[in-house]
Structures are given as C-alpha cells and as structure tokens.
Motif scaffolding. Structure first.
Motif, PDB file in Angstrom:
ATOM      1  N   VAL A 220       0.841  -1.206   0.000  1.00 34.57           N
ATOM      2  CA  VAL A 220       0.000   0.000   0.000  1.00 34.57           C
ATOM      3  C   VAL A 220       0.872   1.250   0.000  1.00 34.57           C
ATOM      4  CG1 VAL A 220      -1.569   1.360   1.443  1.00 34.57           C
ATOM      5  CG2 VAL A 220      -2.050  -1.049   1.009  1.00 34.57           C
ATOM      6  N   LYS A 221       1.964   1.214   0.747  1.00 37.23           N
ATOM      7  CA  LYS A 221       2.872   2.359   0.794  1.00 37.23           C
ATOM      8  C   LYS A 221       3.508   2.628  -0.568  1.00 37.23           C
ATOM      9  CE  LYS A 221       6.811   4.235   3.381  1.00 37.23           C
ATOM     10  NZ  LYS A 221       7.800   3.973   4.472  1.00 37.23           N
ATOM     11  N   ALA A 222       3.828   1.553  -1.299  1.00 35.98           N
ATOM     12  CA  ALA A 222       4.495   1.704  -2.599  1.00 35.98           C
ATOM     13  C   ALA A 222       3.520   1.984  -3.741  1.00 35.98           C
ATOM     14  CB  ALA A 222       5.297   0.439  -2.913  1.00 35.98           C
ATOM     15  N   ASP A 223       2.264   1.602  -3.560  1.00 40.32           N
ATOM     16  CA  ASP A 223       1.261   1.723  -4.618  1.00 40.32           C
ATOM     17  C   ASP A 223       0.920   3.183  -4.920  1.00 40.32           C
ATOM     18  OD1 ASP A 223      -0.808   1.004  -6.409  1.00 40.32           O
ATOM     19  OD2 ASP A 223      -2.283   1.165  -4.803  1.00 40.32           O
ATOM     20  N   LYS A 224       0.810   3.498  -6.212  1.00 42.81           N
ATOM     21  CA  LYS A 224       0.451   4.853  -6.647  1.00 42.81           C
ATOM     22  C   LYS A 224      -0.910   4.888  -7.348  1.00 42.81           C
ATOM     23  CE  LYS A 224       4.577   6.085  -5.351  1.00 42.81           C
ATOM     24  NZ  LYS A 224       4.755   6.766  -4.033  1.00 42.81           N
ATOM     25  N   VAL A 225      -1.543   3.740  -7.477  1.00 44.30           N
ATOM     26  CA  VAL A 225      -2.790   3.626  -8.229  1.00 44.30           C
ATOM     27  C   VAL A 225      -3.838   2.964  -7.334  1.00 44.30           C
ATOM     28  CG1 VAL A 225      -3.894   2.601 -10.258  1.00 44.30           C
ATOM     29  CG2 VAL A 225      -1.539   3.437 -10.407  1.00 44.30           C
ATOM     30  N   SER A 226      -5.001   3.583  -7.197  1.00 47.81           N
ATOM     31  CA  SER A 226      -6.044   3.018  -6.347  1.00 47.81           C
ATOM     32  C   SER A 226      -6.742   1.862  -7.056  1.00 47.81           C
ATOM     33  CB  SER A 226      -7.069   4.088  -5.980  1.00 47.81           C
ATOM     34  OG  SER A 226      -7.781   4.513  -7.130  1.00 47.81           O
ATOM     35  N   TYR A 227      -7.490   1.078  -6.278  1.00 49.28           N
ATOM     36  CA  TYR A 227      -8.211  -0.067  -6.848  1.00 49.28           C
ATOM     37  C   TYR A 227      -9.210   0.370  -7.913  1.00 49.28           C
ATOM     38  CZ  TYR A 227     -12.364   1.265  -4.231  1.00 49.28           C
ATOM     39  OH  TYR A 227     -13.449   1.961  -3.770  1.00 49.28           O
ATOM     40  N   ASP A 228      -9.869   1.533  -7.694  1.00 48.30           N
ATOM     41  CA  ASP A 228     -10.869   1.966  -8.668  1.00 48.30           C
ATOM     42  C   ASP A 228     -10.216   2.500  -9.940  1.00 48.30           C
ATOM     43  OD1 ASP A 228      -9.936   4.008  -7.043  1.00 48.30           O
ATOM     44  OD2 ASP A 228     -11.826   5.101  -7.003  1.00 48.30           O
ATOM     45  N   GLU A 229      -9.047   3.129  -9.813  1.00 46.94           N
ATOM     46  CA  GLU A 229      -8.316   3.567 -11.007  1.00 46.94           C
ATOM     47  C   GLU A 229      -7.821   2.365 -11.808  1.00 46.94           C
ATOM     48  OE1 GLU A 229      -6.444   7.814  -9.411  1.00 46.94           O
ATOM     49  OE2 GLU A 229      -5.413   5.927  -8.961  1.00 46.94           O
ATOM     50  N   ALA A 230      -7.308   1.358 -11.108  1.00 45.14           N
ATOM     51  CA  ALA A 230      -6.829   0.152 -11.793  1.00 45.14           C
ATOM     52  C   ALA A 230      -7.978  -0.570 -12.484  1.00 45.14           C
ATOM     53  CB  ALA A 230      -6.146  -0.776 -10.789  1.00 45.14           C
ATOM     54  N   THR A 231      -9.115  -0.659 -11.796  1.00 50.04           N
ATOM     55  CA  THR A 231     -10.270  -1.331 -12.379  1.00 50.04           C
ATOM     56  C   THR A 231     -10.784  -0.576 -13.597  1.00 50.04           C
ATOM     57  OG1 THR A 231     -10.878  -2.171 -10.194  1.00 50.04           O
ATOM     58  CG2 THR A 231     -12.562  -2.254 -11.898  1.00 50.04           C
ATOM     59  N   ALA A 232     -10.825   0.738 -13.513  1.00 45.60           N
ATOM     60  CA  ALA A 232     -11.268   1.545 -14.650  1.00 45.60           C
ATOM     61  C   ALA A 232     -10.351   1.340 -15.853  1.00 45.60           C
ATOM     62  CB  ALA A 232     -11.318   3.020 -14.259  1.00 45.60           C
ATOM     63  N   ALA A 233      -9.045   1.267 -15.611  1.00 48.05           N
ATOM     64  CA  ALA A 233      -8.095   1.046 -16.702  1.00 48.05           C
ATOM     65  C   ALA A 233      -8.312  -0.328 -17.336  1.00 48.05           C
ATOM     66  CB  ALA A 233      -6.668   1.170 -16.184  1.00 48.05           C
ATOM     67  N   ALA A 234      -8.580  -1.329 -16.504  1.00 50.90           N
ATOM     68  CA  ALA A 234      -8.823  -2.682 -17.026  1.00 50.90           C
ATOM     69  C   ALA A 234     -10.095  -2.723 -17.857  1.00 50.90           C
ATOM     70  CB  ALA A 234      -8.903  -3.677 -15.876  1.00 50.90           C
ATOM     71  N   LEU A 235     -11.134  -2.048 -17.383  1.00 49.95           N
ATOM     72  CA  LEU A 235     -12.411  -2.051 -18.115  1.00 49.95           C
ATOM     73  C   LEU A 235     -12.317  -1.251 -19.416  1.00 49.95           C
ATOM     74  CD1 LEU A 235     -14.884  -1.632 -15.136  1.00 49.95           C
ATOM     75  CD2 LEU A 235     -14.603  -3.650 -16.586  1.00 49.95           C
ATOM     76  N   LYS A 236     -11.430  -0.301 -19.463  1.00 49.49           N
ATOM     77  CA  LYS A 236     -11.220   0.430 -20.710  1.00 49.49           C
ATOM     78  C   LYS A 236     -10.542  -0.478 -21.738  1.00 49.49           C
ATOM     79  CE  LYS A 236      -9.224   4.692 -22.597  1.00 49.49           C
ATOM     80  NZ  LYS A 236      -8.476   5.944 -22.275  1.00 49.49           N
ATOM     81  N   ALA A 237      -9.624  -1.314 -21.238  1.00 52.42           N
ATOM     82  CA  ALA A 237      -8.924  -2.239 -22.130  1.00 52.42           C
ATOM     83  C   ALA A 237      -9.828  -3.382 -22.564  1.00 52.42           C
ATOM     84  CB  ALA A 237      -7.677  -2.794 -21.427  1.00 52.42           C
ATOM     85  N   VAL A 238     -10.658  -3.870 -21.632  1.00 49.74           N
ATOM     86  CA  VAL A 238     -11.564  -4.988 -21.911  1.00 49.74           C
ATOM     87  C   VAL A 238     -12.941  -4.622 -21.372  1.00 49.74           C
ATOM     88  CG1 VAL A 238     -12.038  -7.431 -21.601  1.00 49.74           C
ATOM     89  CG2 VAL A 238      -9.674  -6.643 -21.685  1.00 49.74           C
ATOM     90  N   PRO A 239     -13.827  -4.099 -22.203  1.00 49.20           N
ATOM     91  CA  PRO A 239     -15.179  -3.757 -21.738  1.00 49.20           C
ATOM     92  C   PRO A 239     -15.912  -4.982 -21.204  1.00 49.20           C
ATOM     93  CG  PRO A 239     -14.724  -2.726 -23.858  1.00 49.20           C
ATOM     94  CD  PRO A 239     -13.608  -3.702 -23.603  1.00 49.20           C
ATOM     95  N   GLY A 240     -16.584  -4.800 -20.102  1.00 53.50           N
ATOM     96  CA  GLY A 240     -17.319  -5.907 -19.490  1.00 53.50           C
ATOM     97  C   GLY A 240     -17.598  -5.602 -18.033  1.00 53.50           C
ATOM     98  N   THR A 241     -17.531  -6.625 -17.174  1.00 54.52           N
ATOM     99  CA  THR A 241     -17.810  -6.491 -15.752  1.00 54.52           C
ATOM    100  C   THR A 241     -16.597  -6.935 -14.950  1.00 54.52           C
ATOM    101  OG1 THR A 241     -20.156  -6.946 -16.101  1.00 54.52           O
ATOM    102  CG2 THR A 241     -19.325  -7.202 -13.861  1.00 54.52           C
ATOM    103  N   ALA A 242     -16.109  -6.067 -14.077  1.00 52.81           N
ATOM    104  CA  ALA A 242     -14.976  -6.422 -13.221  1.00 52.81           C
ATOM    105  C   ALA A 242     -15.471  -7.342 -12.111  1.00 52.81           C
ATOM    106  CB  ALA A 242     -14.343  -5.178 -12.628  1.00 52.81           C
ATOM    107  N   THR A 243     -14.860  -8.511 -11.982  1.00 50.15           N
ATOM    108  CA  THR A 243     -15.262  -9.467 -10.949  1.00 50.15           C
ATOM    109  C   THR A 243     -14.266  -9.536  -9.794  1.00 50.15           C
ATOM    110  OG1 THR A 243     -14.224 -11.272 -12.186  1.00 50.15           O
ATOM    111  CG2 THR A 243     -16.594 -10.880 -12.549  1.00 50.15           C
ATOM    112  N   SER A 244     -13.052  -9.041  -9.984  1.00 43.30           N
ATOM    113  CA  SER A 244     -12.092  -8.989  -8.887  1.00 43.30           C
ATOM    114  C   SER A 244     -10.928  -8.084  -9.257  1.00 43.30           C
ATOM    115  CB  SER A 244     -11.565 -10.387  -8.527  1.00 43.30           C
ATOM    116  OG  SER A 244     -10.701 -10.883  -9.526  1.00 43.30           O
ATOM    117  N   ALA A 245     -10.235  -7.623  -8.218  1.00 47.80           N
ATOM    118  CA  ALA A 245      -9.003  -6.859  -8.397  1.00 47.80           C
ATOM    119  C   ALA A 245      -8.148  -7.088  -7.165  1.00 47.80           C
ATOM    120  CB  ALA A 245      -9.291  -5.369  -8.573  1.00 47.80           C
ATOM    121  N   GLU A 246      -6.851  -7.177  -7.356  1.00 51.29           N
ATOM    122  CA  GLU A 246      -5.951  -7.432  -6.228  1.00 51.29           C
ATOM    123  C   GLU A 246      -4.615  -6.749  -6.447  1.00 51.29           C
ATOM    124  OE1 GLU A 246      -4.253 -11.153  -3.532  1.00 51.29           O
ATOM    125  OE2 GLU A 246      -5.102 -11.534  -5.517  1.00 51.29           O
ATOM    126  N   LEU A 247      -4.149  -6.047  -5.419  1.00 56.49           N
ATOM    127  CA  LEU A 247      -2.811  -5.473  -5.420  1.00 56.49           C
ATOM    128  C   LEU A 247      -1.851  -6.568  -5.002  1.00 56.49           C
ATOM    129  CD1 LEU A 247      -1.013  -2.893  -5.619  1.00 56.49           C
ATOM    130  CD2 LEU A 247      -1.454  -2.557  -3.169  1.00 56.49           C
TER     131      LEU A 247
END
Length: 228
Positions: free
Chosen positions: A65-92
């Motif tokens: 968490v200390k090293a991370d610069k991207v939040s879970y919602d930002e990462a999920t949004a980026a993934a959904l932009k690359a692959v439109p659909g429904t996000a079912t999980s995300a993990e740092l």
C-alpha cells in the motif's frame, strides 16, 4: 497478498494461489505460473525488494500500500477500458518473482470470456491482458450467475467496506456465499489501525454481513469483537 477464506470461482484465483504456493516453498516457477499464457511476466514501474516480497500477510499489505500509486478503482477503470465488461475482482500484488507491484484485475468481457488484465501499480498502464485459457463453459455460467445476482456493484461494495473499516482497499472479489449460495463481495482493507481486515458485503442488498481481522495477522490482537 492473502487468499480469501471463501471459494473463489474466478480462474485467476487458482493461478495466483499456485504462484503463491510456489513462492512460499522457495520455488523458481512463480513467474512462469503467472505468465503461462503470455510469456515472461510484465515488469512494473514499482519494484519491491526480495525482502519486501517475503513478509507476512499484513506486513506485506502495508509495504504494498505504501508503494502503490494507483487506487483499486483507477486500476479497475483502466482494465475495463482495455476490456469492456464487468470487473469481478481486483488485487494489489507482487504476482511474480521479479518484485513487480501490479493490480491484477479480472474482467468478464462482453464476449462472455474471462480476461486477466495486469495494471502497473505505479502509473496505471496496462502491462498485459489475455483471455483465461483455463476458463470453460461451466466457469462462464457460474460467473454469469454471480453477475446476475449482483445488485450492488464493486464500487458500492467497496464503499460499504470502507465505511465499516476506514483504510485502503487491497482487493475485492465477487464470490458465492458457501452457506447461502448468494453472491457476495469479499473485500480486503488495510485499516487505519494498520491491520488487515476481511469484509463481506452482500451483493444483493449492499449490506456488510461480516468482518474480522485477518487471522494470518502476526499482531497478537486478532480478537476485535467482530463477526467471523
């Protein structure tokens, strides 16, 4: 990162669990397990040291968490932009032996296939994406059933988890409840108390149904009075 206590239907959990097991016994195949579909594991702009990738669960959560610069919602949004659909999980996670810190996001695409999308935890860029080759027709049906039963969505589910335990979301996953069969979100939060919390949110009602301090936490105070 730790594995959730409940059975996860998404194929990625099997891959991550295998990689984690290999890493724990000191094997050298974790990177290969992570990158079976697309060759060598991608390298993130955020690198952790060997010592930082071999901590206990909660200490590793704090480091990541200390090293991370991207939040879970930002990462999920980026993934959904690359692959439109429904996000079912995300993990740092540091998903391989090279110390790369990434967000692993599962997306059930509009093509009715499960996709693994790797997001750089330093800049939010897509490092890798592929269709999960382990997914089959039964997996797809189960995932579709979970999505159909989800009336909350990951954004509201994680908000509810953060209302219960203020802190930082380190993972979320849409899953089935072993007791009721209904859809739930399992959300991991590194709390402001510096402990890792497991929070269950009912995907139909959006209500928090359970929360507890992670039992793998090496801190002695696991008994916080919350439900298991």
């Amino acid at each position: 990162m730790k594995a959730t206590a409940k059975r996860t239907l998404t194929p990625r959990a099997v891959v991550l669990g295998t990689a984690a097991a290999i890493a724990l016994i000191g094997g050298t195949g974790a990177a290969s397990a992570f990158a079976d579909d697309d060759g060598p594991a991608p390298r993130s702009s955020v690198q952790l040291t060997q010592n930082e990738t071999h901590l206990d669960d909660t200490a590793q959560d704090r480091t990541e968490v200390k090293a991370d610069k991207v939040s879970y919602d930002e990462a999920t949004a980026a993934a959904l932009k690359a692959v439109p659909g429904t996000a079912t999980s995300a993990e740092l996670d540091t998903a391989d032996r090279n110390g790369s810190l990434v967000w692993e996001v599962d997306v059930f695409g509009k093509d009715h296939k499960s996709h693994d999308v790797t997001i750089d935890a330093g800049n939010g860029k897509v490092l890798n994406q592929h269709t999960d080759r382990d997914d089959d027709a039964e997996d797809a049906r189960e995932t579709q059933a979970l999505i159909k039963g989800d009336k909350t969505g990951y954004a509201k589910a994680t908000d509810q988890a953060l209302n219960a335990v203020p802190g930082t979301v380190t993972s979320f996953g849409l899953d089935d409840n072993d007791r009721t069969g209904g859809a739930v979100y399992e959300v991991d939060v590194l709390g402001k108390d510096h402990k890792s919390h497991d929070i269950t949110v009912d995907a139909a009602s959006g209500k928090v149904t359970a929360q507890h301090v992670d039992h793998d936490d090496n801190d002695q105070d696991d008994n916080d009075g919350d439900d298991d």
